[in-house]
Write a protein that holds these residues in place. Sequence first.
Motif, PDB file in Angstrom:
ATOM      1  N   PRO A   9       0.856  -1.187   0.000  1.00 37.88           N
ATOM      2  CA  PRO A   9       0.000   0.000   0.000  1.00 37.88           C
ATOM      3  C   PRO A   9       0.897   1.243   0.000  1.00 37.88           C
ATOM      4  O   PRO A   9       1.733   1.422   0.884  1.00 37.88           O
ATOM      5  CB  PRO A   9      -0.772  -0.128   1.317  1.00 37.88           C
ATOM      6  CG  PRO A   9       0.139  -0.924   2.210  1.00 37.88           C
ATOM      7  CD  PRO A   9       0.996  -1.787   1.331  1.00 37.88           C
ATOM      8  N   TYR A  11       1.432   5.404  -0.120  1.00 37.94           N
ATOM      9  CA  TYR A  11       0.766   6.689   0.118  1.00 37.94           C
ATOM     10  C   TYR A  11       1.802   7.730   0.540  1.00 37.94           C
ATOM     11  O   TYR A  11       2.410   7.626   1.614  1.00 37.94           O
ATOM     12  CB  TYR A  11      -0.313   6.568   1.186  1.00 37.94           C
ATOM     13  CG  TYR A  11      -1.031   7.874   1.467  1.00 37.94           C
ATOM     14  CD1 TYR A  11      -1.923   8.401   0.526  1.00 37.94           C
ATOM     15  CD2 TYR A  11      -0.791   8.584   2.626  1.00 37.94           C
ATOM     16  CE1 TYR A  11      -2.565   9.611   0.754  1.00 37.94           C
ATOM     17  CE2 TYR A  11      -1.431   9.798   2.866  1.00 37.94           C
ATOM     18  CZ  TYR A  11      -2.313  10.303   1.934  1.00 37.94           C
ATOM     19  OH  TYR A  11      -2.942  11.513   2.151  1.00 37.94           O
ATOM     20  N   ILE A  37      -0.767  -0.645  -4.788  1.00 36.24           N
ATOM     21  CA  ILE A  37      -1.825   0.350  -5.010  1.00 36.24           C
ATOM     22  C   ILE A  37      -1.335   1.689  -4.477  1.00 36.24           C
ATOM     23  O   ILE A  37      -0.924   1.803  -3.313  1.00 36.24           O
ATOM     24  CB  ILE A  37      -3.132  -0.041  -4.289  1.00 36.24           C
ATOM     25  CG1 ILE A  37      -3.734  -1.299  -4.918  1.00 36.24           C
ATOM     26  CG2 ILE A  37      -4.139   1.105  -4.333  1.00 36.24           C
ATOM     27  CD1 ILE A  37      -4.985  -1.803  -4.210  1.00 36.24           C
ATOM     28  N   ASP A  39      -2.595   4.803  -3.067  1.00 43.09           N
ATOM     29  CA  ASP A  39      -3.859   5.120  -2.406  1.00 43.09           C
ATOM     30  C   ASP A  39      -4.099   6.631  -2.377  1.00 43.09           C
ATOM     31  O   ASP A  39      -4.223   7.248  -1.321  1.00 43.09           O
ATOM     32  CB  ASP A  39      -3.836   4.542  -0.985  1.00 43.09           C
ATOM     33  CG  ASP A  39      -5.163   4.697  -0.262  1.00 43.09           C
ATOM     34  OD1 ASP A  39      -6.210   4.663  -0.932  1.00 43.09           O
ATOM     35  OD2 ASP A  39      -5.149   4.859   0.977  1.00 43.09           O
ATOM     36  N   ASN A  69      -8.013   8.007  -2.592  1.00 45.22           N
ATOM     37  CA  ASN A  69      -7.704   7.518  -1.251  1.00 45.22           C
ATOM     38  C   ASN A  69      -8.893   6.800  -0.621  1.00 45.22           C
ATOM     39  O   ASN A  69     -10.012   7.310  -0.615  1.00 45.22           O
ATOM     40  CB  ASN A  69      -7.287   8.697  -0.356  1.00 45.22           C
ATOM     41  CG  ASN A  69      -6.914   8.253   1.034  1.00 45.22           C
ATOM     42  OD1 ASN A  69      -7.725   8.285   1.938  1.00 45.22           O
ATOM     43  ND2 ASN A  69      -5.681   7.811   1.195  1.00 45.22           N
ATOM     44  N   THR A  75      -7.348  -0.565   1.423  1.00 46.13           N
ATOM     45  CA  THR A  75      -6.292  -0.821   0.440  1.00 46.13           C
ATOM     46  C   THR A  75      -5.694  -2.206   0.635  1.00 46.13           C
ATOM     47  O   THR A  75      -5.459  -2.939  -0.343  1.00 46.13           O
ATOM     48  CB  THR A  75      -5.202   0.255   0.547  1.00 46.13           C
ATOM     49  OG1 THR A  75      -5.793   1.544   0.296  1.00 46.13           O
ATOM     50  CG2 THR A  75      -4.095   0.014  -0.464  1.00 46.13           C
TER      51      THR A  75
END
Length: 304
Positions: A9, A11, A37, A39, A69, A75
């Motif tokens: 994940p 971010y 991913i 996010d 998001n 996620t």
Amino acid sequence: MPLVSVLVPAYNHEAFVQHCLDSILADPYPAKEIVIIDDGSTDRTAERIEGWLSLHRDHIAVEYVSRGNKGIAATLNELAARAHGEFLRIGASDDYLLPGGSEALVRYLMAHPAKGAAIGDCVVVDGDGKKILDSGMCDLHGADKRLYLSDDGIRRAVISHWAIGGPVTMLRKGALETVARWTEGLRIDDWDLFLRLAARDAIGFIDVKVCAYRLHGANFSKTRHTATRIVNLTEAREVALRRVSMFAEPDRTRLRAEACRIGAKIAFLQGRLGRVAVHMTAYMALMALSKLRFGHARHRVGAA
């Protein structure tokens, strides 16, 4: 060797995500894929991922999604649903894997088919990747590794002294079907998942450094921000009370005691010293009761 899906994940980690992906590619474990991913990052994380993929997509199987998001728990659930592997290695886009960690975790799970998850240790590094602590469990969280050598010890550790940080976990994909994956909407999603796994004695431990956990400005500042700590602790207390019924005694009473201890921390941060005393009195009474119930349980086992 069985396929391992490394779930990442991502971010707002533009400075670290390429190193994370490099470490997965460099890990000598042969049967692996990356599921990543972005996010909804607001920095250049997605651009860095796409740049890395343009260079390495032919070297490793990758599934990549960039979207708005949804939060960490949603996620992780989506990553797990997209994964093809028998085993899921939980990554983090600001940390990185150490060579040999995946193979060590896979070998443990293959040798212990009743376990749904295996955890290892980590080294702790700073934002530049320089090692600052040799053991995340011992030096950062003050854990006693001897607890992790038995199911009873792991239950006690997960309940009372959460010491798991960084991408140290590998899950058997089928285990998520029994514990309903990550609970969406939670910030403390990992403790909630591990409580459910511990209640089923589904966690094993290997004393191997399997990753590097990075302490940097963003995650370090969150641990010091009082309002954030209160929110996190409040959620943790709610999680503890929600999962009490999953445990047998004396762990059920231990988890109730832990909820009181968390309540004392919240009251202290709020400056409500009277409430601190109330929560700590309840905590000590429940811990004494849990020890009494543990003694009775041992006596029954001995008599049998």
